[in-house]
Scaffold this motif. Structure first.
Motif, short mmCIF file in Angstrom:
data_model
loop_
_atom_site.label_atom_id
_atom_site.label_comp_id
_atom_site.label_asym_id
_atom_site.label_seq_id
_atom_site.Cartn_x
_atom_site.Cartn_y
_atom_site.Cartn_z
N VAL A 1 146.64 -7.90 26.19
CA VAL A 1 146.56 -6.74 25.62
C VAL A 1 146.57 -5.65 26.56
CG1 VAL A 1 145.04 -5.04 24.42
CG2 VAL A 1 145.31 -7.62 23.71
N ASN A 2 147.38 -4.55 26.67
CA ASN A 2 147.42 -3.54 27.58
C ASN A 2 146.05 -2.57 27.33
OD1 ASN A 2 148.08 -1.34 28.98
ND2 ASN A 2 150.09 -1.05 28.49
N PHE A 3 145.07 -2.79 28.20
CA PHE A 3 143.75 -1.97 27.99
C PHE A 3 144.04 -0.57 28.34
CE2 PHE A 3 142.47 -6.51 27.85
CZ PHE A 3 141.62 -6.49 26.70
N ASP A 4 144.94 -0.26 28.92
CA ASP A 4 145.04 1.10 29.36
C ASP A 4 145.39 2.21 28.02
OD1 ASP A 4 144.84 0.72 31.93
OD2 ASP A 4 146.97 0.94 32.66
N LEU A 5 145.97 1.33 27.03
CA LEU A 5 146.23 1.96 25.69
C LEU A 5 145.16 1.96 24.74
CD1 LEU A 5 150.10 1.11 25.60
CD2 LEU A 5 148.82 2.97 26.40
N ALA A 6 144.10 1.39 25.11
CA ALA A 6 143.02 1.14 24.12
C ALA A 6 142.44 2.19 23.41
CB ALA A 6 141.66 0.28 25.01
N TRP A 7 142.52 3.58 24.12
CA TRP A 7 142.04 4.47 23.17
C TRP A 7 143.20 4.86 22.32
CZ3 TRP A 7 137.62 6.45 21.99
CH2 TRP A 7 136.51 6.38 22.92
N LEU A 8 144.36 4.87 22.88
CA LEU A 8 145.49 5.31 21.82
C LEU A 8 145.40 4.51 20.79
CD1 LEU A 8 147.57 7.38 22.74
CD2 LEU A 8 149.16 5.69 23.41
N PHE A 9 145.26 3.16 20.92
CA PHE A 9 144.96 2.10 19.80
C PHE A 9 143.87 2.55 18.76
CE2 PHE A 9 143.57 -1.82 17.78
CZ PHE A 9 144.80 -2.36 17.46
N VAL A 10 142.98 2.74 19.46
CA VAL A 10 141.86 3.39 18.25
C VAL A 10 142.42 4.49 17.61
CG1 VAL A 10 139.65 4.14 18.26
CG2 VAL A 10 140.04 2.50 19.79
N ILE A 11 142.86 5.45 18.30
CA ILE A 11 143.36 6.64 17.60
C ILE A 11 144.28 6.26 16.58
CG2 ILE A 11 144.66 9.00 17.87
CD1 ILE A 11 143.23 9.06 20.53
N ALA A 12 145.47 5.47 16.83
CA ALA A 12 146.65 5.17 16.04
C ALA A 12 146.01 4.24 14.71
CB ALA A 12 147.50 4.13 16.63
N VAL A 13 144.89 3.62 15.10
CA VAL A 13 144.02 2.55 13.80
C VAL A 13 143.54 3.72 12.78
CG1 VAL A 13 142.26 1.18 13.43
CG2 VAL A 13 143.93 0.54 15.14
N ILE A 14 142.81 4.68 13.41
CA ILE A 14 142.11 5.73 12.51
C ILE A 14 143.26 6.57 11.81
CG2 ILE A 14 140.89 7.78 12.65
CD1 ILE A 14 139.48 6.86 15.18
N ILE A 15 144.30 7.06 12.42
CA ILE A 15 145.14 7.78 11.57
C ILE A 15 146.08 6.85 10.65
CG2 ILE A 15 147.34 9.28 11.94
CD1 ILE A 15 146.20 10.02 14.55
N SER A 16 146.47 5.69 11.16
CA SER A 16 147.01 4.76 10.20
C SER A 16 146.25 4.48 9.08
CB SER A 16 147.44 3.43 11.08
OG SER A 16 148.32 3.98 11.94
N GLY A 17 144.71 4.12 9.31
CA GLY A 17 143.92 3.72 8.28
C GLY A 17 143.86 4.91 7.16
N SER A 18 143.77 5.88 7.86
CA SER A 18 143.57 7.21 6.94
C SER A 18 144.79 7.37 6.05
CB SER A 18 143.08 8.35 7.64
OG SER A 18 144.23 8.92 8.57
#
Lengths: 222, 438
Positions: B171-188
């Motif tokens: 996993v690219n941990f540099d993009l962890a925050w981006l992943f979290v934001i993407a999950v929140i937006i996609s989830g919504s």
């Protein structure tokens, strides 16, 4: 099946692309998909070529409106193709081989002295269209158009030295230039970024609809 | 030659006195033994010749520069972080002779040895370059590298790097925050789709350009003129082209219902085949498969301005009543839109390229700005589940607004009052939102 298969392929490809952004190991799969797209695109060039020929020949035989232009299209297509192939094959026979795109070939001559001037001519028309569009856009019909007119006045005035030369009687400070920079750096950038954020979210939403199979209009679903 | 040595030799062979001057030696007193005198003379001449022969070589060493350039220094090899173990980066400090005015360095060559094998040439690089990305490595091998300075046919190699074994990361941990934001937006987005399916009443604002689609198609029907649909000039791998085709699906169904003609010149072969399938499917859904013809979509050329010339010609000759410009556009946007304007057509345009939006706004009747292009298909469908996805975007906008306000406050406070806490927030936000994958 005619609709389901494309939807399944789209979903898998979309998911792989989305996940590979975060999982480096899937980067190779992403590259593989891109290679496939390139291969399909290169084959599709022939489809386009055949379609252009078919449409043009039909136009000529049925003498539809503007059929003379279709003759020009077909003749240009054949000449460019023939010259390119002639240069390509004769270049291969040379030692070292010479590409048909090398300077000095017939194809290069056609490209430089026929194709490029034609393209430049079309591009040059843009200058006239900018003038006519600006005339319409800058008419102060309402508040927004007036705001655009005022902003445009200061940006254009600040981008050339004329306005600052005119106020040299009062001050040496490049007032108009600085104001134009301020408009471009702050209000303009802020507006563009707002649009970019909206676009990014729109792409996400649109992609999710396609990956989840909710959006099917491109395969005929409603 | 030192006089003491000359005198010593002379003494050995019976010479009485020698006067040495510089490198030439003359016997003032004739030797008593002619053979010995000849031998001495021979030795002296030999010494003199060797001395003369050596002198210029020594002088040359001081006067002429060494024409071999210096090698690169500090050659370092590092494993590229967060990849599939298939890339290492080699960096170096260029040769001190790598200066444009010296023209001594022709470039650099990078060599690699895998698992202790022979060094093989990887690439030749231009002068001034100080980095090379080797993307032809595998995680299970050990590599060493060296870089050489090229000067004509001569190469001067650097020291060999330390061994490196590329590693892969899951996993690219540099993009962890981006992943979290993407999950929140996609989830919504998914959540709002689910809510809409369950029957929740969701408000979506009116989009004037899309409300005008019906009117525009109706106008063309009444006037008996065709509708021109331009999907931009990019291929099917661009999301704007796909958005344009999803709108085409909706528009084509209405066109089939109204029995109006559609004309769609395209600049990409794949777009041609995809557009044909889309229109054909829409005509089938409308119950009019017999009215469909492949001629509705035609390929023109991949060349930007060749395409513009052809489409402008179609506009002027066929005078379509309605023109849709939906997709990715570049410099051709204004030429197309102004020509459409000049023939009096209703024009509905949309693109996600901010630089082209002002042209469309100036020349078209309705413009879909950015996200509206992607919302168009869902909006036109009127289906709750599609409209729900639009609602989900609002969560993303909310996150963006919060981040912008928080960032503004943090930067202002950190700058004005030099409070570390706010600087930390500003740095954190910068790190989260400026991260991108390579």
């Amino acid at each position: 099946m005619r609709r389901e298969v494309p939807l399944i392929i789209t979903s898998i490809a979309g998911l792989v692309f989305a996940i590979s952004f975060f999982i480096p190991l899937l980067g190779d799969a992403q590259n593989r998909f891109s290679d496939w797209v390139s291969i399909v695109q290169s084959f599709a060039v022939w489809l386009g070529l055949l379609n252009l020929t078919k449409v043009s020949l039909e136009k000529i035989t049925r003498k539809r409106e503007g059929w003379q232009y279709a003759i020009l299209t077909v003749v240009s297509l054949v000449i460019m193709l023939a010259i390119g192939m002639f240069d390509g094959f004769s270049g291969l026979a040379q030692d070292p081989p010479v590409s048909y795109r090398e300077p000095g070939t017939n194809f290069d001559w056609m490209f430089r002295y026929v194709y490029t001037p034609l393209t430049s001519t079309m591009f040059a028309m843009l200058a006239f269209f900018v003038a006519s569009a600006s005339y319409r856009a800058f008419r102060a019909r309402n508040f927004e158009a007036t705001l655009l007119l005022v902003a445009g006045f200061f940006v254009m005035g600040g981008r050339v030295p004329l306005f600052d030369l005119l106020i040299r009687w009062f001050t040496d400070y490049p007032l108009f230039n600085q104001f134009a920079d301020w408009i471009m750096t702050y209000p303009n950038t802020a507006g563009q970024r707002a649009i970019m954020i909206g676009i990014a979210l729109g792409i996400m939403s649109s992609s999710l609809r396609i990956i989840l199979g909710i959006e099917r209009s491109h395969v005929g679903g409603q | 030659m030192p006089p003491a040595i000359v005198n010593f030799i002379a003494g050995q062979v019976g010479v009485q006195q020698l006067v040495v001057s510089g490198t030439s030696t003359t016997a003032q007193t004739p030797p008593s033994h002619p053979r010995a005198a000849f031998l001495v003379l021979l030795i002296i001449i030999s010494f003199t010749i060797s001395a003369i022969a050596q002198e210029p070589a020594d002088t040359a060493a001081f006067d002429l520069p060494d024409e071999r350039p210096a090698p690169p220094t500090s050659v370092v090899v590092t494993d590229f972080k967060y990849d599939a173990g298939n890339r290492v980066d080699i960096t170096w400090v260029p040769s001190i002779d790598d200066q444009p005015e010296l023209t001594l360095v022709d470039g650099y060559t990078v060599y690699r040895s895998a698992n202790g094998g022979d060094y093989k040439l990887l690439d030749s690089l231009l002068p001034g370059i100080s980095m090379y990305e080797d993307e032809e490595v595998t995680p299970d091998s050990v590599y060493t590298y060296y870089v050489a300075t090229m000067s004509g046919k001569d190469t001067v190699q650097s020291v060999v790097t330390q061994e490196i074994r590329p590693e892969w990361e899951l996993v690219n941990f540099d993009l962890a925050w981006l992943f979290v934001i993407a999950v929140i937006i996609s989830g919504s987005i998914v959540w709002f789709i689910w809510r809409a399916r369950a029957g929740a009443d969701l408000f979506v604002r009116k989009i004037a350009g899309l409300d005008a689609v019906d009117e525009a198609i109706g106008r063309a029907t009444e006037m008996g003129r065709p509708i021109l649909f331009i999907p931009g000039i990019l291929d099917m791998d661009d999301v704007q082209t796909i958005a344009g085709l999803t709108i085409l699906g909706r528009v084509a169904k209405q066109i089939a219902d109204y029995d109006t003609r559609i004309r769609m010149p395209v600049s990409r072969s794949l777009v041609m085949t995809a557009a044909r399938e889309t229109i054909k499917a829409s005509y089938q859904v409308a119950g009019r498969p017999d009215a469909y013809s492949d001629d509705m979509v035609s390929y023109v050329t991949d060349e930007q301005f060749g395409y513009v010339a052809a489409v402008d010609g179609i506009m002027v000759r066929e005078k379509p009543a309605t023109i849709f410009l939906l997709g990715a556009f570049f410099a051709e946007s204004l030429i197309l839109a102004e020509t459409g304007n000049s023939i009096g057509a209703i024009q509905i345009a949309g693109t996600a390229r901010p630089a082209q939006l002002p042209f469309f706004i100036a020349a078209c009747d309705f413009t879909l700005i950015g996200e509206e292009l992607f919302a168009a298909s869902a909006y036109l469908s009127g289906e709750p589940k599609q409209l729900g996805s639009l609602k989900g975007q609002d969560v993303g906008k909310g996150i963006a607004m919060l981040a912008i306000i928080l960032g503004m406050v943090a930067v202002t406070m950190a700058t004005a009052f030099e409070i570390d806490f706010f600087q930390m927030i500003a740095d954190g936000l910068n790190q989260v939102f400026s991260t991108k994958a390579e």
